[in-house]
Design an enzyme around this catalytic site. Structure first.
Site, PDB file in Angstrom:
ATOM      1  CD  GLU A  81      27.739  54.278 -19.454  1.00 16.88           C
ATOM      2  OE1 GLU A  81      26.993  53.579 -18.842  1.00 16.88           O
ATOM      3  OE2 GLU A  81      28.338  54.703 -20.744  1.00 16.88           O
TER       4      GLU A  81
ATOM      5  CB  CYS B  83      23.732  54.816 -20.878  1.00 16.10           C
ATOM      6  SG  CYS B  83      24.832  55.941 -21.247  1.00 16.10           S
TER       7      CYS B  83
END
Ligand code: NAD
Length: 479
Positions: free
Chosen positions: A254, A288
């Site tokens: 990720e 993010c």
């Protein structure tokens, strides 16, 4: 709620079933980013410490994989109850070492508990399947088994949640796990791990801090580790993916995002601005999934920029322990310099800044909207990972989708409209792993979270997140 006080101490490592001081020659100072004050010094894992972690996780896996799913679930749920009891202390440690406002730290602790609770329940639902047999007197089954000992590398922006996603999935699936927490924010993760560890057999969950490259090399190269999971930056993710490939290890990555937001002319503009300002500047933009590139229909672009700019300038910055603070500092002086540099380079290319105010000392970056951003400005392709939003007008939805996709990242995306046509077009064509329409909920324990393109591969959370820690075996039995 009154502000708690805690005595900040860097934690030892959780190794071989015990808390032990790391034996590396090097130590790292941990700072409070709101003040620059040195909080303590972190002892790091030596090569011998890492070997101990590997031997321990190997042995612990043999035991934990045989513990019935109902018991794994019950133990994890008891750990979650402890975590909830200790929220105030853990949240305060998190605010001190990472900078986010205490309310956000409490919410992060609650989210980490929810994630582990969800995975704990899911442990009881790891089903295989039966395939209709081709032969008489025979059975064809698909069985699921824990993949093996896991190496998890988690970052400093959401240290609790991003570790909990890995710990919860691995332990629920029956894997043992060695977590390398972020060296910048060690105490909050250690306090969470302590709550869980008290309910687990020794060695099933271990926590190390170290020189990142030394830890990842030792763990990924070892034949004991069967699965790697990393959250962090694209360059480090690429490097770890290469190492995992060389040793044929499964890896989940990720690697951040640069989320587009498409605002159509029929959107409720004030509601959109209220939601997105809150979402953009949460954790000083160090998320993010933070909304960053706002593509706004030209008919409402001016009103949007005015409203977003005013809300940005009204934000109150300060230390996270001050209850009046709405946005804290960024995590380090290094990040402060990097974000400011990206703003300056983009303004030099013609972006129009609308800037809020920030305290003069500490690692603060003022919340910033960059309007009328030229297409070549670096802020449109480099992930700011800080309190920076950019706005650009569009004339057609096709143009907005094309511009949104013209970026290497593909994690989260947002759309504000009531038009069914626009919703269909964007949900089909926007290159992201998660899309929120008229809201901001792209990350919940029961749904998969992961990216496409440079944002990485594989999912965490949801049944997909559980699957990432399982191997599949087909058995064909003829009686
Ligand atoms: P960085 O690339 O220096 O480090 C990112 C993380 O990787 C850190 O936790 C670091 O300890 C770790 N790391 C570095 N080298 C490693 C190695 N060889 N082996 C194992 N781990 C290693 O980035 P940074 O300056 O700390 O953070 C800023 C960038 O990182 C942002 O631009 C953002 O893209 C990314 N990031 C993303 C997330 C996310 O949620 N996806 C979280 C944190 C950081």
């Amino acid at each position: 709620m009154s502000t708690p006080t805690v005595d900040y101490r860097c934690p030892p490592l959780l190794l071989g079933g015990e808390w032990r001081t790391g034996r590396h020659a090097q130590r790292l100072a941990v700072h409070n980013p709101a003040t620059g004050e040195r909080l303590d010094e972190l002892a790091l894992a030596s090569a011998d410490d890492l070997q101990l972690a590997l031997q321990t996780t190997h042995k612990a896996f043999d035991h934990w994989r045989q513990v019935p799913a109902h018991e794994r679930c019950a133990r994890l749920e008891r750990g979650v109850a402890r975590l909830r009891e200790h929220t105030e202390r853990i949240a305060t440690l998190l605010t001190l070492e990472q900078g986010k406002p205490l309310a956000e730290a409490r919410a992060e602790c609650a989210m980490a508990a929810d994630l582990i609770k969800w995975y704990a329940e899911e442990a009881r639902r790891v089903y295989g399947r039966v395939i209709p047999a081709r032969l008489p007197n025979s059975r064809m089954d698909v069985l699921k088994f824990p993949v093996g000992p896991v190496a998890a590398l988690s970052p400093w922006n959401f240290p609790l949640v991003l570790s909990a996603r890995k710990i919860g999935g691995a332990l629920a699936a029956g894997c043992s796990i060695v977590v390398k927490g972020a060296e910048e924010t060690p105490a909050s993760v250690a306090a969470m791990v302590d709550c869980l560890n008290q309910e687990l057999p020794p060695g099933v969950l271990q926590l190390v801090y170290g020189v990142p490259s030394e830890v990842s090399e030792a763990l990924i190269r070892s034949p004991i580790i069967r699965k790697v999971t990393f959250t962090g930056s694209v360059p480090v993710g690429r490097h770890l993916a290469g190492m995992a490939a060389q040793h044929l290890k499964r890896i989940t990555l990720e690697l951040g995002g640069h989320a587009p937001v498409i605002v159509c002319r029929d959107a409720d503009l004030q509601r959109t601005v209220n939601l997105m300002v809150q979402h953009k500047f949460r954790n000083a933009g160090q998320a993010c999934l933070a909304p960053t590139r706002f593509f706004v229909d030209r008919q409402v672009y001016g009103d949007f920029v005015d409203a977003f700019g005013a809300a940005t300038q009204a934000l109150r910055l300060g230390a996270g322990l001050d209850p009046a603070t709405q946005m804290g500092p960024v995590a380090s002086a290094r990040r402060q310099a990097a974000v400011q540099d990206l703003i300056d380079r983009s303004v030099a290319m013609g972006a129009r800044p609308v800037v809020g105010s920030a305290p003069a000392t500490g690692c603060f970056v003022p919340p910033t909207l960059l309007a009328d951003v030229p297409s070549a400005a670096p802020v449109l392709t480099e992930e700011p990972f800080g309190p920076v939003a950019c706005a650009l007008p569009f004339d057609t939805l096709d143009e907005a989708i094309g511009a949104a996709n013209a970026n290497p990242y593909g994690l989260a995306g947002y759309l504000f409209t009531d038009s069914a046509k626009a919703i269909l077009a964007v949900s089909e064509r926007l290159e992201v792993g998660s899309l929120a329409i008229n809201g901001m909920g792209v990350s919940v324990p029961e749904a998969p979270f992961g990216g496409v393109k440079d944002s990485g591969y594989g999912s965490e959370s949801g049944t997909e997140g559980m699957e990432a820690f399982l191997d599949t075996k087909f058995t064909h039995f003829v009686a």
